[in-house]
Scaffold this motif. Structure first.
Motif, PDB file in Angstrom:
ATOM      1  N   GLU A   1       0.843  -1.200   0.000  1.00  0.00           N
ATOM      2  CA  GLU A   1       0.000   0.000   0.000  1.00  0.00           C
ATOM      3  C   GLU A   1       0.880   1.253   0.000  1.00  0.00           C
ATOM      4  OE1 GLU A   1      -3.679   0.199   0.167  1.00  0.00           O
ATOM      5  OE2 GLU A   1      -3.168  -1.753  -0.711  1.00  0.00           O
ATOM      6  N   LYS A   2       0.421   2.275  -0.677  1.00  0.00           N
ATOM      7  CA  LYS A   2       1.171   3.526  -0.756  1.00  0.00           C
ATOM      8  C   LYS A   2       0.240   4.687  -0.412  1.00  0.00           C
ATOM      9  CE  LYS A   2       3.962   1.574  -4.491  1.00  0.00           C
ATOM     10  NZ  LYS A   2       4.970   1.025  -3.619  1.00  0.00           N
ATOM     11  N   PRO A   3       0.511   5.427   0.681  1.00  0.00           N
ATOM     12  CA  PRO A   3       1.636   5.193   1.592  1.00  0.00           C
ATOM     13  C   PRO A   3       1.347   4.043   2.556  1.00  0.00           C
ATOM     14  CG  PRO A   3       0.338   7.024   2.391  1.00  0.00           C
ATOM     15  CD  PRO A   3      -0.289   6.599   1.082  1.00  0.00           C
ATOM     16  N   ALA A   4       2.400   3.441   3.025  1.00  0.00           N
ATOM     17  CA  ALA A   4       2.252   2.388   4.031  1.00  0.00           C
ATOM     18  C   ALA A   4       1.775   3.014   5.343  1.00  0.00           C
ATOM     19  CB  ALA A   4       3.587   1.671   4.239  1.00  0.00           C
ATOM     20  N   TYR A   5       1.021   2.226   6.111  1.00  0.00           N
ATOM     21  CA  TYR A   5       0.531   2.710   7.403  1.00  0.00           C
ATOM     22  C   TYR A   5       0.988   1.754   8.489  1.00  0.00           C
ATOM     23  CZ  TYR A   5      -2.629   4.338  11.071  1.00  0.00           C
ATOM     24  OH  TYR A   5      -3.157   4.835  12.252  1.00  0.00           O
ATOM     25  N   ASP A   6       1.937   2.199   9.284  1.00  0.00           N
ATOM     26  CA  ASP A   6       2.448   1.403  10.405  1.00  0.00           C
ATOM     27  C   ASP A   6       1.689   1.796  11.662  1.00  0.00           C
ATOM     28  OD1 ASP A   6       4.624   0.216   8.846  1.00  0.00           O
ATOM     29  OD2 ASP A   6       5.516   2.224   8.905  1.00  0.00           O
ATOM     30  N   TYR A   7       1.498   0.821  12.538  1.00  0.00           N
ATOM     31  CA  TYR A   7       0.715   1.097  13.751  1.00  0.00           C
ATOM     32  C   TYR A   7       1.320   0.373  14.948  1.00  0.00           C
ATOM     33  CZ  TYR A   7      -3.253   1.953  16.815  1.00  0.00           C
ATOM     34  OH  TYR A   7      -4.041   2.380  17.857  1.00  0.00           O
ATOM     35  N   ILE A   8       1.385   1.088  16.084  1.00  0.00           N
ATOM     36  CA  ILE A   8       1.839   0.523  17.352  1.00  0.00           C
ATOM     37  C   ILE A   8       0.649   0.480  18.300  1.00  0.00           C
ATOM     38  CG2 ILE A   8       3.331   0.841  19.355  1.00  0.00           C
ATOM     39  CD1 ILE A   8       5.316   2.266  17.524  1.00  0.00           C
ATOM     40  N   SER A   9       0.285  -0.711  18.743  1.00  0.00           N
ATOM     41  CA  SER A   9      -0.800  -0.883  19.701  1.00  0.00           C
ATOM     42  C   SER A   9      -0.207  -1.290  21.043  1.00  0.00           C
ATOM     43  CB  SER A   9      -1.792  -1.950  19.224  1.00  0.00           C
ATOM     44  OG  SER A   9      -2.761  -2.219  20.223  1.00  0.00           O
ATOM     45  N   THR A  10      -0.672  -0.638  22.101  1.00  0.00           N
ATOM     46  CA  THR A  10      -0.146  -0.913  23.438  1.00  0.00           C
ATOM     47  C   THR A  10      -1.254  -1.430  24.344  1.00  0.00           C
ATOM     48  OG1 THR A  10      -0.492   1.417  24.017  1.00  0.00           O
ATOM     49  CG2 THR A  10       1.702   0.779  23.279  1.00  0.00           C
ATOM     50  N   SER A  11      -0.845  -2.181  25.344  1.00  0.00           N
ATOM     51  CA  SER A  11      -1.795  -2.757  26.294  1.00  0.00           C
ATOM     52  C   SER A  11      -1.161  -2.758  27.690  1.00  0.00           C
ATOM     53  CB  SER A  11      -2.151  -4.196  25.887  1.00  0.00           C
ATOM     54  OG  SER A  11      -3.000  -4.815  26.840  1.00  0.00           O
ATOM     55  N   GLY A  12      -2.012  -2.646  28.716  1.00  0.00           N
ATOM     56  CA  GLY A  12      -1.510  -2.677  30.088  1.00  0.00           C
ATOM     57  C   GLY A  12      -0.546  -1.537  30.370  1.00  0.00           C
TER      58      GLY A  12
ATOM     59  N   SER B   1       7.658   3.552   1.547  1.00  0.00           N
ATOM     60  CA  SER B   1       6.696   2.682   0.869  1.00  0.00           C
ATOM     61  C   SER B   1       6.690   2.888  -0.639  1.00  0.00           C
ATOM     62  CB  SER B   1       5.289   2.934   1.428  1.00  0.00           C
ATOM     63  OG  SER B   1       4.946   4.306   1.324  1.00  0.00           O
ATOM     64  N   SER B   2       7.481   3.835  -1.116  1.00  0.00           N
ATOM     65  CA  SER B   2       7.552   4.060  -2.561  1.00  0.00           C
ATOM     66  C   SER B   2       8.483   3.071  -3.254  1.00  0.00           C
ATOM     67  CB  SER B   2       8.026   5.492  -2.840  1.00  0.00           C
ATOM     68  OG  SER B   2       9.302   5.720  -2.253  1.00  0.00           O
ATOM     69  N   VAL B   3       9.263   2.302  -2.470  1.00  0.00           N
ATOM     70  CA  VAL B   3      10.178   1.344  -3.095  1.00  0.00           C
ATOM     71  C   VAL B   3       9.380   0.215  -3.731  1.00  0.00           C
ATOM     72  CG1 VAL B   3      11.953   1.906  -1.404  1.00  0.00           C
ATOM     73  CG2 VAL B   3      10.474  -0.078  -1.031  1.00  0.00           C
ATOM     74  N   THR B   4       9.969  -0.392  -4.756  1.00  0.00           N
ATOM     75  CA  THR B   4       9.258  -1.447  -5.487  1.00  0.00           C
ATOM     76  C   THR B   4       9.583  -2.847  -4.976  1.00  0.00           C
ATOM     77  OG1 THR B   4      11.023  -1.448  -7.151  1.00  0.00           O
ATOM     78  CG2 THR B   4       9.101  -0.044  -7.564  1.00  0.00           C
ATOM     79  N   ASP B   5      10.694  -2.988  -4.275  1.00  0.00           N
ATOM     80  CA  ASP B   5      11.100  -4.323  -3.817  1.00  0.00           C
ATOM     81  C   ASP B   5      11.696  -4.217  -2.406  1.00  0.00           C
ATOM     82  OD1 ASP B   5      11.861  -6.916  -3.490  1.00  0.00           O
ATOM     83  OD2 ASP B   5      13.225  -6.992  -5.216  1.00  0.00           O
ATOM     84  N   TYR B   6      10.897  -4.625  -1.422  1.00  0.00           N
ATOM     85  CA  TYR B   6      11.349  -4.549  -0.027  1.00  0.00           C
ATOM     86  C   TYR B   6      12.477  -5.546   0.266  1.00  0.00           C
ATOM     87  CZ  TYR B   6       7.362  -1.613   1.341  1.00  0.00           C
ATOM     88  OH  TYR B   6       6.481  -0.587   1.477  1.00  0.00           O
ATOM     89  N   THR B   7      12.589  -6.593  -0.517  1.00  0.00           N
ATOM     90  CA  THR B   7      13.599  -7.611  -0.231  1.00  0.00           C
ATOM     91  C   THR B   7      15.022  -7.070  -0.378  1.00  0.00           C
ATOM     92  OG1 THR B   7      13.546  -8.397  -2.531  1.00  0.00           O
ATOM     93  CG2 THR B   7      12.059  -9.458  -0.965  1.00  0.00           C
ATOM     94  N   LEU B   8      15.169  -5.939  -1.025  1.00  0.00           N
ATOM     95  CA  LEU B   8      16.480  -5.317  -1.168  1.00  0.00           C
ATOM     96  C   LEU B   8      16.898  -4.569   0.096  1.00  0.00           C
ATOM     97  CD1 LEU B   8      16.102  -3.872  -4.794  1.00  0.00           C
ATOM     98  CD2 LEU B   8      17.164  -6.043  -4.098  1.00  0.00           C
ATOM     99  N   TYR B   9      15.977  -4.499   1.087  1.00  0.00           N
ATOM    100  CA  TYR B   9      16.224  -3.686   2.276  1.00  0.00           C
ATOM    101  C   TYR B   9      16.097  -4.509   3.566  1.00  0.00           C
ATOM    102  CZ  TYR B   9      15.561   0.188  -0.989  1.00  0.00           C
ATOM    103  OH  TYR B   9      15.653   1.065  -2.047  1.00  0.00           O
ATOM    104  N   THR B  10      16.404  -5.802   3.477  1.00  0.00           N
ATOM    105  CA  THR B  10      16.219  -6.645   4.659  1.00  0.00           C
ATOM    106  C   THR B  10      17.139  -6.233   5.814  1.00  0.00           C
ATOM    107  OG1 THR B  10      17.762  -8.237   3.689  1.00  0.00           O
ATOM    108  CG2 THR B  10      15.402  -8.633   3.362  1.00  0.00           C
TER     109      THR B  10
END
Length: 307
Positions: free
Chosen positions: A124-135, A159-168
């Motif tokens: 997805e572009k843009p990518a949406y990262d999320y941090i969920s917290t508990s307790g 998220s504009s990159v075409t191949d994430y495997t190049l950035y492991t």
């Protein structure tokens, strides 16, 4: 002399209210543990892992990352899950938030101590990262979510990159940075958090995390110290305004206005014109009271960011 006595009585009453009311406030706070939904941490650090949905890492690299995560989980005494989302997990921002909360609860249970990082590698572009917290993680990190993203985004590919495997390697460093940020901000503090979904308050009390429908004591004390002087001031003003308006010279006793020699009853008779019968239905209370942290799930904090 009577006015002096009345004034002393009024002052004494106000003083007793000042002394007694805080006792009731502190006594009421003692019941906060009775409805505490916090479940804490299981003590099993091996449950904290990275979920490599896109299969970016070799088994050896994944083991290295898990070792870093589990070491932090044992140090912080809470669950840590990094969920790397592959294309089949593409969804809207709101769906991502609900999904992250749900995945955490499925893995660790409601109202336990921990955090999940949903890393968006769905394409997805843009990518949406999320941090969920508990307790207790809610209190640790709620005011630092943006700071954590800022540090981690120095490593994660756009998220504009075409191949994430190049950035492991960069992704691995981003996960390790996330873990370091958790340790950096993982400290007890005096903040509190209100979850609108469950209508619960989350805060520390005597070193223990509390998840409860009851407000923190400091909030109740703040309201008390704000409202009490106003109430006392209004009461004093009202007292003296009534006192100055009604200056009784003698007690308001009806015998002072009726002469017993001039008023005599020769016949007494009770006559009832109508008779009424009133019935009240008494309801039985068979339902159990209280809740268990909300009907739709546990309490969560957190935040998201577009990459």
């Amino acid at each position: 002399m009577k006015n002096i006595k009345r004034f002393i009585s009024a002052v004494t009453a106000v003083y007793l209210m000042i002394c007694i009311l805080p006792v009731f406030v502190f006594s009421a706070s003692a019941g906060s543990e009775a409805d505490n939904y916090a479940k804490g941490w299981s003590g099993n650090a091996s449950d904290s892992v990275v979920f490599d949905g896109p299969d970016f890492f070799t088994s050896g690299t994944e083991s290295e990352i898990n070792a870093v995560i589990q070491s932090a989980a044992a140090e912080l005494k809470m669950n840590i899950l990094v969920f790397m989302a592959s294309p089949e997990y593409a969804m809207t921002d709101s769906e991502t938030r609900k999904f992250a909360d749900s995945v955490y609860e499925e893995a660790f249970g409601k109202d336990t101590d921990g955090v999940i990082f949903f890393m968006d590698f769905t394409g997805e572009k843009p990518a949406y990262d999320y941090i969920s917290t508990s307790g207790k993680a809610i209190i640790y990190y709620q005011n630092h979510i943006d700071d954590i993203f800022e540090e981690v985004y120095d490593y994660l590919p756009a998220s504009s990159v075409t191949d994430y495997t190049l950035y492991t390697n960069e992704i691995k460093s981003g996960i390790e940075c996330f873990v370091e940020q958790l340790k950096h901000y993982g400290k007890e503090n005096s903040s509190y958090y209100y979850d609108k979904d469950t209508q619960n308050y989350i805060y520390f009390h005597n070193g223990e995390i509390v998840i409860s429908g009851r407000k923190p004591l400091r909030m109740r004390l703040h309201a008390f110290f704000f409202a009490f002087p106003i109430g006392v001031g209004a009461g004093v003003i009202y007292f003296f305004s009534v006192k100055s308006k009604y200056k009784f010279k003698s007690s308001a006793n009806p015998k002072a206005y009726v002469s017993p020699q001039d008023t005599q009853f020769t016949c007494r008779d009770d006559r009832f014109i109508r008779t009424y019968t009133t019935k009240h239905k008494i309801e039985s209370n068979s339902s159990s009271g209280g809740s268990s942290g909300g009907s739709s799930g546990g309490s969560h904090g957190g935040g998201g960011s577009h990459r």
